[in-house]
Design an enzyme around this catalytic site. Sequence first.
Site, PDB file in Angstrom:
ATOM      1  N   GLY A  29      30.476  22.534  58.281  1.00  0.00           N
ATOM      2  CA  GLY A  29      30.488  21.252  57.604  1.00  0.00           C
ATOM      3  C   GLY A  29      29.623  21.255  56.357  1.00  0.00           C
ATOM      4  N   TYR A 173      35.951  23.697  76.287  1.00  0.00           N
ATOM      5  CA  TYR A 173      35.891  23.824  74.828  1.00  0.00           C
ATOM      6  C   TYR A 173      37.260  24.244  74.287  1.00  0.00           C
ATOM      7  CZ  TYR A 173      34.909  25.515  70.158  1.00  0.00           C
ATOM      8  OH  TYR A 173      34.961  25.728  68.792  1.00  0.00           O
TER       9      TYR A 173
END
Length: 301
Positions: A29, A173
């Site tokens: 990010g 996950y």
Amino acid sequence: MTRHRWTAADIPDLTGRSFAVTGANGGLGLATTRALAAKGGRVILAVRDVTRGRAAVAGLPPENVDVRRLDLTDPASIDAFADGLAADHGRLDVLVNNAGVMGPPRTLTPGGHELQFAANHLGHFALTTRLLGLLAAGRDPRVVTVSSFVHRKARMRFDDLTGERGYSPMGFYNMSKLANAIFGLELHRRLTAAGSPVASVLAHPGYSATGLQTASTSGLTKLFLGRFGNALLAQPAERGAWPQLFAATDPGVVGGEFIGPDGMGEMRGHPTRVRPSADALDEENGRRLWEVSERATAAVG
């Protein structure tokens, strides 16, 4: 003729364009934020810790970054973030659904959802649906949802999404990353049917060295992924961000595409178009996940 291999240097001028990036204070990010801002884009960093977010972008031009709080497991936080953007911005050009949690012990959110499914998928589902109006007013608007090559290892456990009957950290996950892929493709189908200008695109970073492998995982998984896997196999976060940057900015990208690395096993390399798993492409999975997600996020509105 040698095929051109795309890098962040190929991002076009982004002056006047706005991007919201979740999980933007570290890893992929932050690498995405820096690359977008370097090309003139205005980046709204959606982060849980505003202080850390501001520290992460302290060296960037302040006019190119806007740090705002967002907790993807908290419906009230999603509401506040979406309402704040609508109040302060007339449009949003690109939403990058990047934030993620990997491999924690089984944990339920206050709403009763398994943490990885909630943070990685449900929160992004709620955020995206809240922001579609702003995106529809954008220029070449896109939703980029970040999945993983491990989505191919998973099946949706629609009968046990909380892990009550059996839970493995990495198994859930993988399933959350499959949910990302199913969501991105179902969103594409729905936007196309509605005649929306917004494109839904998928991306995955291959195997990239980020804080995700060490911040969330525990025990042997943390040791293997964080210490050995990152050192031996992973590419830097700056390169891992290339597929999502390509998906967010390249003029040739269209809705429904999946962008990943071009290297062996899609673990590293330059952005290319890759194929999702059969489960990700399955339209019944898309319909079912959408309905489940709508019910689970009803409190968000």
